[in-house]
Design a protein around this motif. Sequence first.
Motif, PDB file in Angstrom:
ATOM      1  N   MET A  31      20.108  16.190   2.701  1.00 15.70           N
ATOM      2  CA  MET A  31      19.363  14.929   2.736  1.00 15.70           C
ATOM      3  C   MET A  31      18.216  15.033   3.729  1.00 15.70           C
ATOM      4  O   MET A  31      17.093  14.619   3.435  1.00 15.70           O
ATOM      5  N   LEU A  32      18.486  15.610   4.893  1.00 16.52           N
ATOM      6  CA  LEU A  32      17.434  15.761   5.899  1.00 16.52           C
ATOM      7  C   LEU A  32      16.293  16.631   5.368  1.00 16.52           C
ATOM      8  O   LEU A  32      15.116  16.343   5.603  1.00 16.52           O
ATOM      9  N   ARG A  33      16.644  17.682   4.642  1.00 17.22           N
ATOM     10  CA  ARG A  33      15.612  18.531   4.035  1.00 17.22           C
ATOM     11  C   ARG A  33      14.821  17.759   2.980  1.00 17.22           C
ATOM     12  O   ARG A  33      13.592  17.891   2.911  1.00 17.22           O
ATOM     13  N   ASP A  34      15.517  16.982   2.152  1.00 17.25           N
ATOM     14  CA  ASP A  34      14.832  16.155   1.148  1.00 17.25           C
ATOM     15  C   ASP A  34      13.862  15.189   1.820  1.00 17.25           C
ATOM     16  O   ASP A  34      12.731  15.007   1.358  1.00 17.25           O
ATOM     17  N   GLU A  35      14.303  14.561   2.901  1.00 13.02           N
ATOM     18  CA  GLU A  35      13.444  13.626   3.631  1.00 13.02           C
ATOM     19  C   GLU A  35      12.229  14.339   4.214  1.00 13.02           C
ATOM     20  O   GLU A  35      11.110  13.817   4.160  1.00 13.02           O
ATOM     21  N   ALA A  36      12.441  15.529   4.785  1.00 13.40           N
ATOM     22  CA  ALA A  36      11.331  16.280   5.381  1.00 13.40           C
ATOM     23  C   ALA A  36      10.341  16.673   4.312  1.00 13.40           C
ATOM     24  O   ALA A  36       9.110  16.575   4.520  1.00 13.40           O
ATOM     25  N   THR A  37      10.813  17.089   3.155  1.00 14.38           N
ATOM     26  CA  THR A  37       9.926  17.464   2.058  1.00 14.38           C
ATOM     27  C   THR A  37       9.139  16.250   1.572  1.00 14.38           C
ATOM     28  O   THR A  37       7.925  16.336   1.363  1.00 14.38           O
ATOM     29  N   ALA A  38       9.810  15.123   1.418  1.00  9.89           N
ATOM     30  CA  ALA A  38       9.148  13.899   0.954  1.00  9.89           C
ATOM     31  C   ALA A  38       8.105  13.420   1.951  1.00  9.89           C
ATOM     32  O   ALA A  38       7.022  12.963   1.550  1.00  9.89           O
ATOM     33  N   SER A  39       8.372  13.539   3.243  1.00  7.72           N
ATOM     34  CA  SER A  39       7.421  13.055   4.247  1.00  7.72           C
ATOM     35  C   SER A  39       6.214  13.991   4.400  1.00  7.72           C
ATOM     36  O   SER A  39       5.164  13.572   4.910  1.00  7.72           O
ATOM     37  N   SER A  40       6.360  15.232   3.957  1.00  9.04           N
ATOM     38  CA  SER A  40       5.234  16.169   4.083  1.00  9.04           C
ATOM     39  C   SER A  40       4.301  16.127   2.882  1.00  9.04           C
ATOM     40  O   SER A  40       3.229  16.729   2.907  1.00  9.04           O
ATOM     41  N   LYS A  41       4.683  15.388   1.848  1.00 10.56           N
ATOM     42  CA  LYS A  41       3.818  15.270   0.669  1.00 10.56           C
ATOM     43  C   LYS A  41       2.750  14.205   0.917  1.00 10.56           C
ATOM     44  O   LYS A  41       3.033  13.170   1.509  1.00 10.56           O
ATOM     45  N   PRO A  42       1.526  14.473   0.442  1.00 13.00           N
ATOM     46  CA  PRO A  42       0.434  13.501   0.672  1.00 13.00           C
ATOM     47  C   PRO A  42       0.619  12.224  -0.130  1.00 13.00           C
ATOM     48  O   PRO A  42       1.290  12.072  -1.033  1.00 13.00           O
TER      49      PRO A  42
END
Length: 175
Positions: free
Chosen positions: A164-175
């Motif tokens: 989940m933390l990885r999913d959140e990090a990926t989502a927050s790094s998308k423009p």
Amino acid sequence: MTLQDHFRTLARYHVWATHRLLDEHVALLPEADYRRDCGLFFNSVHGTLNHLLVGEGLLWQRRFLEGVSPAGLELDDEAEPDRARLAQRLKQSARAWQPYVERLSEADFDRPFRYATSKGEPMSAPFAATLAHVFNHATHHRGQITAALTAMGHASPVLDLIYMLRDEATASSKP
């Protein structure tokens, strides 16, 4: 990390893991496998999900969110026989923790939590540990369900918090 931050993470995880399990795996189960006694403490996937609704939604949420301690509920009561409605109620119950945790102060985590058991016996336990129990309990039973899915030959979700933390990090790094 503060306790409030920690519990915010647990509340987000609870929603993420509940949705992932129900939407991506349990929803795909044939009815016979969904209701099959596969040796779980509450027998079937359905029985275990019902237990989660009783324990979380009908007991602990009422205790925490409303300050009410319901009496007369048994942990194996069938609160919702319809599997689609049960899934919806579980997802709704999981989401209800997030605004509650947001309203808590750091001081709230240090106080005792007073409630009554379903038999009406008064209890007091540390607030933070009791709230942690709610999230840990759900994780425990999701783990049982994933093991049952695997034993029945079905795909099992990866529900580790780090994903989940990885999913959140990926989502927050998308423009």
